[in-house]
Design a protein around this motif. Structure first.
Motif, PDB file in Angstrom:
ATOM      1  N   LEU A  13       0.844  -1.193   0.055  1.00 36.29           N
ATOM      2  CA  LEU A  13       0.102   0.127  -0.021  1.00 36.29           C
ATOM      3  C   LEU A  13       0.808   1.368   0.138  1.00 36.29           C
ATOM      4  CD1 LEU A  13      -3.092   0.469   2.067  1.00 36.29           C
ATOM      5  CD2 LEU A  13      -1.403   2.108   2.117  1.00 36.29           C
ATOM      6  N   ILE A  14       1.916   1.284   0.711  1.00 32.62           N
ATOM      7  CA  ILE A  14       2.861   2.409   0.925  1.00 32.62           C
ATOM      8  C   ILE A  14       3.584   2.553  -0.343  1.00 32.62           C
ATOM      9  CG2 ILE A  14       4.955   3.242   1.882  1.00 32.62           C
ATOM     10  CD1 ILE A  14       4.084   1.857   4.496  1.00 32.62           C
ATOM     11  N   GLY A  15       3.783   1.356  -1.132  1.00 37.21           N
ATOM     12  CA  GLY A  15       4.541   1.427  -2.381  1.00 37.21           C
ATOM     13  C   GLY A  15       3.460   1.926  -3.264  1.00 37.21           C
ATOM     14  N   GLY A  16       2.243   1.963  -3.405  1.00 33.71           N
ATOM     15  CA  GLY A  16       1.216   2.441  -4.210  1.00 33.71           C
ATOM     16  C   GLY A  16       1.130   4.059  -4.032  1.00 33.71           C
ATOM     17  N   ILE A  17       1.312   4.376  -2.858  1.00 39.45           N
ATOM     18  CA  ILE A  17       1.029   5.968  -2.412  1.00 39.45           C
ATOM     19  C   ILE A  17       2.617   6.498  -3.288  1.00 39.45           C
ATOM     20  CG2 ILE A  17       1.531   7.529  -0.894  1.00 39.45           C
ATOM     21  CD1 ILE A  17      -0.259   5.518   1.072  1.00 39.45           C
ATOM     22  N   SER A  18       3.738   6.053  -2.675  1.00 40.52           N
ATOM     23  CA  SER A  18       4.839   6.506  -3.324  1.00 40.52           C
ATOM     24  C   SER A  18       5.241   6.209  -5.007  1.00 40.52           C
ATOM     25  CB  SER A  18       6.174   5.419  -2.710  1.00 40.52           C
ATOM     26  OG  SER A  18       6.115   5.447  -1.317  1.00 40.52           O
ATOM     27  N   PHE A  19       4.585   5.322  -5.513  1.00 42.37           N
ATOM     28  CA  PHE A  19       4.414   5.090  -6.719  1.00 42.37           C
ATOM     29  C   PHE A  19       3.812   6.570  -7.504  1.00 42.37           C
ATOM     30  CE2 PHE A  19       2.382   3.127 -10.752  1.00 42.37           C
ATOM     31  CZ  PHE A  19       3.507   3.177 -11.534  1.00 42.37           C
ATOM     32  N   CYS A  55      -0.564   8.397 -16.396  1.00 41.38           N
ATOM     33  CA  CYS A  55      -0.215   8.333 -15.205  1.00 41.38           C
ATOM     34  C   CYS A  55      -1.439   7.541 -14.307  1.00 41.38           C
ATOM     35  CB  CYS A  55       0.389   9.531 -14.123  1.00 41.38           C
ATOM     36  SG  CYS A  55       1.709  10.124 -14.698  1.00 41.38           S
ATOM     37  N   LEU A  56      -2.754   7.948 -14.339  1.00 40.79           N
ATOM     38  CA  LEU A  56      -3.871   7.163 -13.831  1.00 40.79           C
ATOM     39  C   LEU A  56      -3.924   5.895 -14.212  1.00 40.79           C
ATOM     40  CD1 LEU A  56      -6.449   7.682 -12.098  1.00 40.79           C
ATOM     41  CD2 LEU A  56      -7.709   8.452 -14.189  1.00 40.79           C
ATOM     42  N   LEU A  57      -3.530   5.675 -15.616  1.00 37.84           N
ATOM     43  CA  LEU A  57      -3.635   4.232 -15.925  1.00 37.84           C
ATOM     44  C   LEU A  57      -2.820   3.453 -15.222  1.00 37.84           C
ATOM     45  CD1 LEU A  57      -4.687   1.737 -17.799  1.00 37.84           C
ATOM     46  CD2 LEU A  57      -3.052   2.877 -19.491  1.00 37.84           C
ATOM     47  N   LEU A  58      -1.466   3.984 -15.034  1.00 39.62           N
ATOM     48  CA  LEU A  58      -0.444   3.355 -14.392  1.00 39.62           C
ATOM     49  C   LEU A  58      -0.901   2.947 -12.941  1.00 39.62           C
ATOM     50  CD1 LEU A  58       2.730   4.933 -15.721  1.00 39.62           C
ATOM     51  CD2 LEU A  58       1.780   2.673 -16.378  1.00 39.62           C
ATOM     52  N   TYR A  62      -1.507  -0.626 -11.238  1.00 42.22           N
ATOM     53  CA  TYR A  62      -0.814  -1.063  -9.789  1.00 42.22           C
ATOM     54  C   TYR A  62      -1.727  -1.687  -8.978  1.00 42.22           C
ATOM     55  CZ  TYR A  62       2.075  -0.872  -5.679  1.00 42.22           C
ATOM     56  OH  TYR A  62       2.828  -0.962  -4.417  1.00 42.22           O
ATOM     57  N   SER A  63      -2.917  -0.786  -8.673  1.00 47.13           N
ATOM     58  CA  SER A  63      -4.028  -1.387  -7.805  1.00 47.13           C
ATOM     59  C   SER A  63      -4.528  -2.760  -8.206  1.00 47.13           C
ATOM     60  CB  SER A  63      -5.092  -0.279  -7.769  1.00 47.13           C
ATOM     61  OG  SER A  63      -5.747  -0.245  -8.621  1.00 47.13           O
ATOM     62  N   LEU A  64      -4.652  -3.017  -9.281  1.00 52.95           N
ATOM     63  CA  LEU A  64      -5.309  -4.166  -9.689  1.00 52.95           C
ATOM     64  C   LEU A  64      -4.263  -5.356  -9.701  1.00 52.95           C
ATOM     65  CD1 LEU A  64      -8.191  -4.904 -10.986  1.00 52.95           C
ATOM     66  CD2 LEU A  64      -7.206  -4.673 -13.272  1.00 52.95           C
ATOM     67  N   HIS A  65      -3.089  -5.289 -10.144  1.00 56.93           N
ATOM     68  CA  HIS A  65      -2.195  -6.279 -10.366  1.00 56.93           C
ATOM     69  C   HIS A  65      -1.294  -6.431  -9.076  1.00 56.93           C
ATOM     70  CE1 HIS A  65      -3.732  -7.104 -14.330  1.00 56.93           C
ATOM     71  NE2 HIS A  65      -3.443  -6.053 -14.501  1.00 56.93           N
ATOM     72  N   VAL A  66      -0.827  -5.245  -8.316  1.00 58.82           N
ATOM     73  CA  VAL A  66       0.093  -5.478  -7.336  1.00 58.82           C
ATOM     74  C   VAL A  66      -0.452  -5.406  -5.973  1.00 58.82           C
ATOM     75  CG1 VAL A  66       2.235  -4.176  -6.156  1.00 58.82           C
ATOM     76  CG2 VAL A  66       1.882  -4.116  -8.743  1.00 58.82           C
ATOM     77  N   LYS A  68      -3.708  -5.923  -5.891  1.00 65.53           N
ATOM     78  CA  LYS A  68      -4.851  -6.868  -5.978  1.00 65.53           C
ATOM     79  C   LYS A  68      -6.266  -6.433  -5.505  1.00 65.53           C
ATOM     80  CE  LYS A  68      -1.685 -10.634  -6.555  1.00 65.53           C
ATOM     81  NZ  LYS A  68      -1.561 -10.472  -8.169  1.00 65.53           N
ATOM     82  N   GLN A  69      -6.288  -4.973  -5.543  1.00 68.51           N
ATOM     83  CA  GLN A  69      -7.649  -4.409  -5.023  1.00 68.51           C
ATOM     84  C   GLN A  69      -8.307  -3.585  -6.020  1.00 68.51           C
ATOM     85  OE1 GLN A  69      -8.895  -5.323  -2.142  1.00 68.51           O
ATOM     86  NE2 GLN A  69      -7.596  -6.525  -1.256  1.00 68.51           N
ATOM     87  N   SER A  70      -9.420  -3.040  -5.461  1.00 66.20           N
ATOM     88  CA  SER A  70     -10.059  -2.174  -6.324  1.00 66.20           C
ATOM     89  C   SER A  70      -9.431  -0.688  -6.264  1.00 66.20           C
ATOM     90  CB  SER A  70     -11.552  -1.953  -6.073  1.00 66.20           C
ATOM     91  OG  SER A  70     -11.972  -0.732  -6.442  1.00 66.20           O
ATOM     92  N   PHE A  71      -9.479   0.079  -7.383  1.00 71.17           N
ATOM     93  CA  PHE A  71      -8.596   1.317  -7.312  1.00 71.17           C
ATOM     94  C   PHE A  71      -9.220   2.098  -6.325  1.00 71.17           C
ATOM     95  CE2 PHE A  71      -8.268   5.916  -8.383  1.00 71.17           C
ATOM     96  CZ  PHE A  71      -7.025   5.801  -8.708  1.00 71.17           C
ATOM     97  N   LEU A  72     -10.627   2.198  -6.194  1.00 70.27           N
ATOM     98  CA  LEU A  72     -11.231   2.761  -4.922  1.00 70.27           C
ATOM     99  C   LEU A  72     -11.815   1.694  -3.870  1.00 70.27           C
ATOM    100  CD1 LEU A  72     -14.024   4.777  -7.163  1.00 70.27           C
ATOM    101  CD2 LEU A  72     -11.855   5.817  -6.285  1.00 70.27           C
ATOM    102  N   LEU A  73     -11.054   1.826  -2.680  1.00 74.12           N
ATOM    103  CA  LEU A  73     -11.266   1.168  -1.722  1.00 74.12           C
ATOM    104  C   LEU A  73     -12.493   1.190  -0.974  1.00 74.12           C
ATOM    105  CD1 LEU A  73      -7.971   0.914   0.264  1.00 74.12           C
ATOM    106  CD2 LEU A  73      -8.720  -0.351  -1.456  1.00 74.12           C
ATOM    107  N   TRP A  74     -13.254   2.639  -1.036  1.00 73.41           N
ATOM    108  CA  TRP A  74     -14.496   2.949  -0.452  1.00 73.41           C
ATOM    109  C   TRP A  74     -15.395   2.500  -1.375  1.00 73.41           C
ATOM    110  CZ3 TRP A  74     -12.951   8.126   1.981  1.00 73.41           C
ATOM    111  CH2 TRP A  74     -12.108   7.831   3.008  1.00 73.41           C
ATOM    112  N   LYS A  75     -16.444   1.574  -1.045  1.00 68.24           N
ATOM    113  CA  LYS A  75     -17.471   1.464  -2.078  1.00 68.24           C
ATOM    114  C   LYS A  75     -18.509   2.489  -2.109  1.00 68.24           C
ATOM    115  CE  LYS A  75     -21.367  -1.588  -2.721  1.00 68.24           C
ATOM    116  NZ  LYS A  75     -22.236  -2.861  -2.215  1.00 68.24           N
TER     117      LYS A  75
END
Length: 229
Positions: A13-19, A55-58, A62-66, A68-75
Motif C-alpha cells: 500500500l505504501i508502495g502504491g502511494i509512493s508510486f 499516470c492514472l492508468l499506471l 498497480y492497484s489491480l495487479h500489485v 490486487k484491490q479495487s482502485f477505490l477502496l471505499w465502495k
C-alpha cells in the motif's frame, strides 16, 4: 478496509502511494523538457495533460495487479438525483466562500495574490474552449481519483487517522500547484482539497467531487480568460 488488510501488505500500500507521488513528480518535471522540443505551448499543455491520464492508468494497473484491490477502496454510495444537485450546489458555494476568505486574508497581509506566470498561461486559454474543457475534465477526473479516491483511503490505513489522511492529501494537492508562482496558488488549492476531501470522506461518492472539481476549474478558467484584454 478490513478485507483489504487481509489480502494486501501495508508495504504494498505504501508502495502504491509512493508510486503515485513519483509519477506526479516526473510529470511535473517533464514540462521544461517538453518546452525544449519546440512544441507550441498549447501542444505542450495537451501532451502534459495526456501524460497525467497515462499516470492514472499506471496507478490503476498497480492497484489491480500489485495491490490486487479495487482502485477505490471505499465502495461508492448511491444517492437520489435531488441529493446530487443539492450536494454539488452546497459544495460549490463552500468553495466560493473558502476562496474568498483565503483571498481576503492574503490581501490583508499584503501578500501578492496575482501570479504573473498564471496570467501568461491564461492567454493561451482565451477563446480556446476545447483546451479549457480538456483541462477542466482532466483536472476534475484525474486529480479527484488520485488525491481523494486513491490516496485518502490508503493514507487512512497507513496513518490510522482519517483527519491526518485528509490533511496530508490536501497538503500534497496544494503543493502540486506550486509552479503557478505565488503562495496563494498553493494555499487556495490546499483549502479546496480539504473541502472536497471531507465531502468524499463523509459521503463516499467520487462522482460528486469530480463534478464539483470540473465545474470549479471550468468556471474559473472561463471567468479569468474573459477578463484578459
Amino acid at each position: 478496509m478490513t478485507d483489504y488488510l487481509k489480502t494486501t501488505k501495508k508495504s504494498t500500500l505504501i508502495g502504491g502511494i509512493s508510486f503515485l507521488l513519483l509519477l506526479l513528480a516526473i510529470t511535473a518535471l517533464s514540462l521544461p523538457f517538453l518546452k525544449q522540443l519546440n512544441f507550441t505551448y498549447v501542444a505542450t499543455f495537451y501532451i502534459s495533460r495526456l501524460a497525467i491520464w497515462f499516470c492514472l492508468l499506471l496507478v490503476y494497473m498497480y492497484s489491480l495487479h500489485v495491490e490486487k484491490q479495487s482502485f477505490l477502496l471505499w465502495k461508492e454510495k448511491k444517492y437520489s438525483l435531488l441529493f446530487y444537485i443539492k450536494s454539488v450546489a452546497t459544495t460549490m458555494g463552500t468553495l466560493v466562500l473558502v476562496v474568498l476568505v483565503v483571498s481576503l486574508m492574503f490581501k490583508l497581509s499584503g501578500s501578492d495574490i496575482e501570479s504573473q506566470k498564471m496570467n501568461e498561461i491564461l492567454k493561451y486559454f482565451k477563446n480556446n474552449i476545447p483546451l479549457i474543457l480538456f483541462t477542466s475534465i482532466t483536472a476534475g477526473v484525474t486529480e479527484e481519483l488520485f488525491f481523494r479516491g486513491y490516496l485518502i483511503p490508503r493514507l487512512e490505513i497507513v496513518l490510522k487517522n482519517s483527519y491526518l489522511a485528509i490533511f496530508l492529501s490536501s497538503v500534497i494537492f496544494g503543493l502540486i500547484h506550486y509552479s503557478y508562482g505565488t503562495a496563494i496558488q498553493i494555499v487556495g488549492p490546499f483549502f479546496i482539497g480539504l473541502v472536497l476531501a471531507f465531502h468524499y470522506q463523509k459521503y463516499r461518492n467520487i462522482k460528486i467531487v469530480i463534478l464539483c472539481h470540473f465545474l470549479w476549474d471550468l468556471l474559473v478558467l472561463l471567468n479569468k480568460t474573459s477578463l484578459i484584454q
